[in-house]
Design a protein around this motif. Structure first.
Motif, PDB file in Angstrom:
ATOM      1  N   LEU A 153      10.655   1.548  -0.619  1.00  0.00           N
ATOM      2  CA  LEU A 153      11.757   2.251  -1.321  1.00  0.00           C
ATOM      3  C   LEU A 153      11.440   1.028  -3.271  1.00  0.00           C
ATOM      4  N   GLY A 154      11.776   0.058  -2.842  1.00  0.00           N
ATOM      5  CA  GLY A 154      12.772  -0.880  -4.029  1.00  0.00           C
ATOM      6  C   GLY A 154      11.180  -0.572  -4.660  1.00  0.00           C
ATOM      7  N   LEU A 155      10.444  -1.330  -4.247  1.00  0.00           N
ATOM      8  CA  LEU A 155       8.897  -1.396  -4.739  1.00  0.00           C
ATOM      9  C   LEU A 155       8.728  -0.282  -5.772  1.00  0.00           C
ATOM     10  N   VAL A 156       9.110   1.127  -4.834  1.00  0.00           N
ATOM     11  CA  VAL A 156       8.124   2.226  -5.944  1.00  0.00           C
ATOM     12  C   VAL A 156       9.272   2.354  -6.681  1.00  0.00           C
ATOM     13  N   ASP A 190       1.264  -1.341  -0.331  1.00  0.00           N
ATOM     14  CA  ASP A 190       0.012  -0.392   0.099  1.00  0.00           C
ATOM     15  C   ASP A 190       0.919   1.220   0.003  1.00  0.00           C
ATOM     16  N   ALA A 191       1.679   1.236   0.409  1.00  0.00           N
ATOM     17  CA  ALA A 191       2.838   2.455   0.891  1.00  0.00           C
ATOM     18  C   ALA A 191       3.538   2.571  -0.683  1.00  0.00           C
ATOM     19  N   ALA A 192       3.720   1.647  -1.073  1.00  0.00           N
ATOM     20  CA  ALA A 192       4.620   1.759  -2.556  1.00  0.00           C
ATOM     21  C   ALA A 192       3.455   2.160  -3.223  1.00  0.00           C
ATOM     22  N   ARG A 193       3.088   1.524  -3.474  1.00  0.00           N
ATOM     23  CA  ARG A 193       1.649   2.656  -4.465  1.00  0.00           C
ATOM     24  C   ARG A 193       0.829   3.237  -4.138  1.00  0.00           C
ATOM     25  N   ARG A 194       0.587   4.175  -3.359  1.00  0.00           N
ATOM     26  CA  ARG A 194       0.922   5.278  -2.704  1.00  0.00           C
ATOM     27  C   ARG A 194       1.862   6.715  -3.417  1.00  0.00           C
ATOM     28  N   GLY A 199      23.828  -6.263   6.611  1.00  0.00           N
ATOM     29  CA  GLY A 199      22.689  -6.567   5.424  1.00  0.00           C
ATOM     30  C   GLY A 199      22.512  -6.874   4.134  1.00  0.00           C
ATOM     31  N   PRO A 200      21.608  -7.278   3.513  1.00  0.00           N
ATOM     32  CA  PRO A 200      22.019  -6.541   1.760  1.00  0.00           C
ATOM     33  C   PRO A 200      21.855  -5.027   1.639  1.00  0.00           C
ATOM     34  N   VAL A 201      22.806  -5.510   1.013  1.00  0.00           N
ATOM     35  CA  VAL A 201      22.933  -3.262  -0.201  1.00  0.00           C
ATOM     36  C   VAL A 201      21.721  -3.388  -1.282  1.00  0.00           C
ATOM     37  N   PRO A 202      21.157  -2.615  -1.484  1.00  0.00           N
ATOM     38  CA  PRO A 202      20.868  -2.568  -3.006  1.00  0.00           C
ATOM     39  C   PRO A 202      21.741  -2.051  -3.258  1.00  0.00           C
ATOM     40  N   ALA A 203      21.102  -2.048  -5.163  1.00  0.00           N
ATOM     41  CA  ALA A 203      21.773  -1.673  -5.863  1.00  0.00           C
ATOM     42  C   ALA A 203      22.081  -0.410  -5.953  1.00  0.00           C
ATOM     43  N   PRO A 204      23.274   0.331  -6.029  1.00  0.00           N
ATOM     44  CA  PRO A 204      23.186   2.010  -6.266  1.00  0.00           C
ATOM     45  C   PRO A 204      22.342   2.569  -7.842  1.00  0.00           C
TER      46      PRO A 204
END
Length: 287
Positions: free
Chosen positions: A157-160, A120-124, A234-239
């Motif tokens: 944020l990754g979903l957005v 829901d947060a990502a969609r909004r 932990g996992p590091v997102p792709a820059p």
């Protein structure tokens, strides 16, 4: 690094007085709490917005952000969805009218299942992203309440996946979530807008203290800035290259005087607080 403070620390103070504090204490920016209790909020009109923008420009101080209270991960019915969309739209317009680069929003997911709250947060947030891009504003999800860690915020944020939707790192909340600063920074680095600092005595005693007088890991948090994430657990997102929280980045002192009226008054603490942050960053204190 540039320095700002939140008007949460000086509740109800007129804009002219806030600007005097900023210039006298050596702060380059102010985060404006966008609540009807304050002089600046989404219900003020165009003339008032122009006047506030002019006051900041004349003082040589920037409006860093409009700190809103929209909760993007909360459960809502159809009417609530419409209300939230309107609230986000008005916050973006207010920030743009004031020349502020950022809008702060909260998760507010409560005890909802994480997958539902995240979706829901990502969609909004994705829905408001085109308007934010059009108006030259970035909407930042703060590490707070249901998503207090960098890992939790980064899931959303990754979903957005939009450059106009980012993160605000509240150091206290990631600490309360049990996350090491190096891991918070690693999770948020691709999305980071700016960092909120504060200090408290303990997780149970959260009355605001002068910076450096409490237990928050400010040195460790600031030590992660201006460099690529390394040594994370932990996992590091792709820059994504969306923001460089180095030279020209912002630190904002959020002193929660509004919620703790018994706390010492902020104005006398501002200059020593900025000097403390500069020492942690190895910048020295200008004369």
């Amino acid at each position: 690094m540039r320095y700002a403070f939140s008007t949460l620390g000086v509740p109800g103070m007129p804009v002219a007085e806030v600007l005097r504090l900023a210039t006298d204490a050596g702060y380059q920016g102010v985060e404006l709490r966008a609540h009807p209790e304050e002089p600046v909020h989404p219900l003020i009109g165009a003339r008032e917005r122009d006047a506030v923008r002019g006051q900041f420009a004349e003082a040589g101080v920037e409006v860093l952000a409009v700190a809103g209270y929209a909760q993007v991960a909360a459960a809502r019915d159809a009417a609530g969805e419409e209300e939230l969309a309107h609230e986000l739209t008005e916050l973006v317009h207010l920030a743009a009218d004031l020349g502020a680069p950022y809008v702060r929003v909260f998760p507010g997911g409560g005890d909802r299942p994480a997958a539902e709250a995240d979706a829901d947060a990502a969609r909004r947030l994705a829905a408001v992203a085109p308007l934010a891009a059009e108006r030259g504003v970035r909407v930042l999800l703060e590490t707070h309440d249901s998503h207090r860690t960098g890992a939790a915020a980064a899931r959303v944020l990754g979903l957005v996946g939009h450059r106009r939707i980012g993160a605000l790192w509240d150091v206290q909340h990631s600490w309360l979530g049990g996350e090491e600063p190096v891991d918070t920074h690693a999770a948020l680095a691709p999305h980071l807008g700016y960092v909120q600092v504060k200090d408290v005595a303990s997780a149970k005693e959260r009355t605001p203290l002068p910076l450096g007088a409490g237990t928050l890991p400010l040195a460790a948090a600031l030590g992660t800035l201006a460099r690529e994430p390394e040594g994370a657990h932990g996992p590091v997102p792709a820059p994504e290259g969306t923001y460089d929280q180095g030279s020209g980045g912002w630190l904002c002192w959020e002193y929660e005087k509004r919620w703790f009226p018994e706390a010492a008054d902020l104005p006398a603490l501002l200059a020593p607080g900025r000097a403390y942050l500069q020492r942690l960053l190895g910048e020295g204190t200008p004369s």
